[in-house]
Scaffold this motif. Structure first.
Motif, PDB file in Angstrom:
ATOM      1  N   ASP A 197      12.659  11.856 -43.855  1.00 54.58           N
ATOM      2  CA  ASP A 197      12.120  11.458 -45.159  1.00 54.58           C
ATOM      3  C   ASP A 197      11.868   9.951 -45.216  1.00 54.58           C
ATOM      4  OD1 ASP A 197      12.313  14.108 -45.941  1.00 54.58           O
ATOM      5  OD2 ASP A 197      14.122  13.801 -47.164  1.00 54.58           O
ATOM      6  N   ALA A 198      12.803   9.167 -44.713  1.00 52.56           N
ATOM      7  CA  ALA A 198      12.679   7.707 -44.753  1.00 52.56           C
ATOM      8  C   ALA A 198      11.511   7.208 -43.911  1.00 52.56           C
ATOM      9  CB  ALA A 198      13.980   7.062 -44.278  1.00 52.56           C
ATOM     10  N   ASN A 199      11.125   7.985 -42.899  1.00 48.56           N
ATOM     11  CA  ASN A 199      10.061   7.568 -41.991  1.00 48.56           C
ATOM     12  C   ASN A 199       8.773   8.374 -42.175  1.00 48.56           C
ATOM     13  OD1 ASN A 199      11.226   5.464 -40.019  1.00 48.56           O
ATOM     14  ND2 ASN A 199      12.848   6.982 -40.288  1.00 48.56           N
ATOM     15  N   HIS A 200       8.735   9.209 -43.205  1.00 50.54           N
ATOM     16  CA  HIS A 200       7.544   9.994 -43.544  1.00 50.54           C
ATOM     17  C   HIS A 200       7.063  10.860 -42.379  1.00 50.54           C
ATOM     18  CE1 HIS A 200       7.495   7.581 -47.141  1.00 50.54           C
ATOM     19  NE2 HIS A 200       7.482   6.487 -46.397  1.00 50.54           N
ATOM     20  N   VAL A 201       8.027  11.505 -41.729  1.00 49.85           N
ATOM     21  CA  VAL A 201       7.740  12.443 -40.647  1.00 49.85           C
ATOM     22  C   VAL A 201       8.550  13.709 -40.911  1.00 49.85           C
ATOM     23  CG1 VAL A 201       7.214  10.658 -38.919  1.00 49.85           C
ATOM     24  CG2 VAL A 201       9.566  11.511 -39.147  1.00 49.85           C
ATOM     25  N   SER A 202       8.289  14.741 -40.140  1.00 50.92           N
ATOM     26  CA  SER A 202       9.034  15.985 -40.307  1.00 50.92           C
ATOM     27  C   SER A 202      10.376  15.915 -39.584  1.00 50.92           C
ATOM     28  CB  SER A 202       8.228  17.166 -39.750  1.00 50.92           C
ATOM     29  OG  SER A 202       8.112  17.050 -38.345  1.00 50.92           O
ATOM     30  N   SER A 203      11.286  16.780 -39.976  1.00 56.00           N
ATOM     31  CA  SER A 203      12.565  16.855 -39.267  1.00 56.00           C
ATOM     32  C   SER A 203      12.332  17.329 -37.829  1.00 56.00           C
ATOM     33  CB  SER A 203      13.561  17.761 -39.994  1.00 56.00           C
ATOM     34  OG  SER A 203      13.033  19.045 -40.186  1.00 56.00           O
TER      35      SER A 203
ATOM     36  N   TRP B 241       9.860  16.477 -35.966  1.00 54.49           N
ATOM     37  CA  TRP B 241       9.442  15.288 -35.223  1.00 54.49           C
ATOM     38  C   TRP B 241      10.676  14.489 -34.781  1.00 54.49           C
ATOM     39  CZ3 TRP B 241       9.679  10.021 -35.060  1.00 54.49           C
ATOM     40  CH2 TRP B 241       8.686   9.362 -34.341  1.00 54.49           C
ATOM     41  N   VAL B 242      11.620  14.301 -35.709  1.00 50.04           N
ATOM     42  CA  VAL B 242      12.846  13.558 -35.394  1.00 50.04           C
ATOM     43  C   VAL B 242      13.608  14.257 -34.273  1.00 50.04           C
ATOM     44  CG1 VAL B 242      15.100  12.806 -36.290  1.00 50.04           C
ATOM     45  CG2 VAL B 242      13.041  12.549 -37.704  1.00 50.04           C
ATOM     46  N   ILE B 243      13.724  15.571 -34.349  1.00 44.24           N
ATOM     47  CA  ILE B 243      14.459  16.328 -33.333  1.00 44.24           C
ATOM     48  C   ILE B 243      13.747  16.250 -31.986  1.00 44.24           C
ATOM     49  CG2 ILE B 243      15.192  18.649 -32.649  1.00 44.24           C
ATOM     50  CD1 ILE B 243      15.703  19.108 -35.725  1.00 44.24           C
ATOM     51  N   ARG B 244      12.396  16.387 -31.976  1.00 44.02           N
ATOM     52  CA  ARG B 244      11.654  16.258 -30.715  1.00 44.02           C
ATOM     53  C   ARG B 244      11.870  14.893 -30.093  1.00 44.02           C
ATOM     54  NH1 ARG B 244       7.639  19.294 -33.541  1.00 44.02           N
ATOM     55  NH2 ARG B 244       6.627  17.371 -34.189  1.00 44.02           N
ATOM     56  N   MET B 245      11.824  13.843 -30.910  1.00 46.43           N
ATOM     57  CA  MET B 245      12.036  12.488 -30.389  1.00 46.43           C
ATOM     58  C   MET B 245      13.448  12.338 -29.814  1.00 46.43           C
ATOM     59  SD  MET B 245       9.334  10.661 -30.458  1.00 46.43           S
ATOM     60  CE  MET B 245      10.056   9.057 -30.174  1.00 46.43           C
ATOM     61  N   ALA B 246      14.430  12.892 -30.495  1.00 47.28           N
ATOM     62  CA  ALA B 246      15.814  12.799 -30.026  1.00 47.28           C
ATOM     63  C   ALA B 246      15.991  13.515 -28.686  1.00 47.28           C
ATOM     64  CB  ALA B 246      16.769  13.380 -31.076  1.00 47.28           C
ATOM     65  N   VAL B 247      15.416  14.695 -28.567  1.00 45.74           N
ATOM     66  CA  VAL B 247      15.518  15.449 -27.310  1.00 45.74           C
ATOM     67  C   VAL B 247      14.792  14.704 -26.196  1.00 45.74           C
ATOM     68  CG1 VAL B 247      14.839  17.578 -26.132  1.00 45.74           C
ATOM     69  CG2 VAL B 247      15.866  17.687 -28.410  1.00 45.74           C
ATOM     70  N   GLN B 248      13.596  14.217 -26.497  1.00 45.75           N
ATOM     71  CA  GLN B 248      12.828  13.481 -25.499  1.00 45.75           C
ATOM     72  C   GLN B 248      13.597  12.251 -25.021  1.00 45.75           C
ATOM     73  OE1 GLN B 248       9.098  11.976 -26.954  1.00 45.75           O
ATOM     74  NE2 GLN B 248       8.261  11.794 -24.895  1.00 45.75           N
ATOM     75  N   ARG B 249      14.166  11.498 -25.945  1.00 45.10           N
ATOM     76  CA  ARG B 249      14.919  10.298 -25.577  1.00 45.10           C
ATOM     77  C   ARG B 249      16.156  10.660 -24.750  1.00 45.10           C
ATOM     78  NH1 ARG B 249      15.389   5.805 -29.745  1.00 45.10           N
ATOM     79  NH2 ARG B 249      13.242   5.699 -29.070  1.00 45.10           N
ATOM     80  N   PHE B 250      16.861  11.716 -25.135  1.00 46.78           N
ATOM     81  CA  PHE B 250      18.038  12.155 -24.379  1.00 46.78           C
ATOM     82  C   PHE B 250      17.653  12.488 -22.945  1.00 46.78           C
ATOM     83  CE2 PHE B 250      20.765  15.460 -22.674  1.00 46.78           C
ATOM     84  CZ  PHE B 250      22.020  14.905 -22.843  1.00 46.78           C
ATOM     85  N   LEU B 251      16.564  13.231 -22.780  1.00 45.55           N
ATOM     86  CA  LEU B 251      16.126  13.607 -21.435  1.00 45.55           C
ATOM     87  C   LEU B 251      15.715  12.385 -20.618  1.00 45.55           C
ATOM     88  CD1 LEU B 251      14.114  16.833 -22.281  1.00 45.55           C
ATOM     89  CD2 LEU B 251      16.384  16.683 -21.220  1.00 45.55           C
ATOM     90  N   GLU B 252      15.004  11.451 -21.227  1.00 46.09           N
ATOM     91  CA  GLU B 252      14.605  10.231 -20.522  1.00 46.09           C
ATOM     92  C   GLU B 252      15.819   9.390 -20.139  1.00 46.09           C
ATOM     93  OE1 GLU B 252      11.879   8.365 -23.215  1.00 46.09           O
ATOM     94  OE2 GLU B 252      10.238   9.731 -22.703  1.00 46.09           O
ATOM     95  N   ASP B 253      16.768   9.253 -21.057  1.00 41.99           N
ATOM     96  CA  ASP B 253      17.954   8.427 -20.813  1.00 41.99           C
ATOM     97  C   ASP B 253      18.864   9.012 -19.736  1.00 41.99           C
ATOM     98  OD1 ASP B 253      17.053   6.719 -22.783  1.00 41.99           O
ATOM     99  OD2 ASP B 253      18.574   7.294 -24.260  1.00 41.99           O
ATOM    100  N   ASN B 254      18.812  10.321 -19.537  1.00 45.37           N
ATOM    101  CA  ASN B 254      19.726  10.980 -18.611  1.00 45.37           C
ATOM    102  C   ASN B 254      19.031  11.615 -17.419  1.00 45.37           C
ATOM    103  OD1 ASN B 254      22.428  10.767 -20.077  1.00 45.37           O
ATOM    104  ND2 ASN B 254      21.046  11.497 -21.652  1.00 45.37           N
ATOM    105  N   GLN B 255      17.793  11.232 -17.178  1.00 41.12           N
ATOM    106  CA  GLN B 255      17.015  11.809 -16.083  1.00 41.12           C
ATOM    107  C   GLN B 255      17.719  11.593 -14.747  1.00 41.12           C
ATOM    108  OE1 GLN B 255      13.044  10.313 -15.851  1.00 41.12           O
ATOM    109  NE2 GLN B 255      12.357  11.949 -14.516  1.00 41.12           N
TER     110      GLN B 255
END
Length: 70
Positions: A32-38, A40-54
């Motif tokens: 809500d604070a960033n005017h995106v869907s939940s 979107w937030v979850i996809r970004m979190a998963v993507q970042r987790f995968l990149e950080d732990n590749q």
């Protein structure tokens, strides 16, 4: 703004997850604070987790245990 969490070819697969209520509320507030869907937030979190732990084994998948709990 961060790059889109959608694959460049546009292909996606629907999945679902169960979140603790407090986590869901935090995700929704961030969305809500960033005017995106939940989603979107979850996809970004998963993507970042995968990149950080590749390539990292073992992955940090276990939550730290609280003292006195197993």
């Amino acid at each position: 703004m961060a790059r889109s969490p959608i694959a460049p070819d546009g292909k996606t697969v629907r999945t679902s997850v169960m979140l603790p209520e407090d986590t869901h509320l935090q995700v929704q507030a961030m969305a809500d604070a960033n005017h995106v869907s939940s989603a979107w937030v979850i996809r970004m979190a998963v993507q970042r987790f995968l990149e950080d732990n590749q390539g990292q084994l073992p992955l940090p998948l276990r939550l730290p245990s609280k003292q006195g709990q197993h």
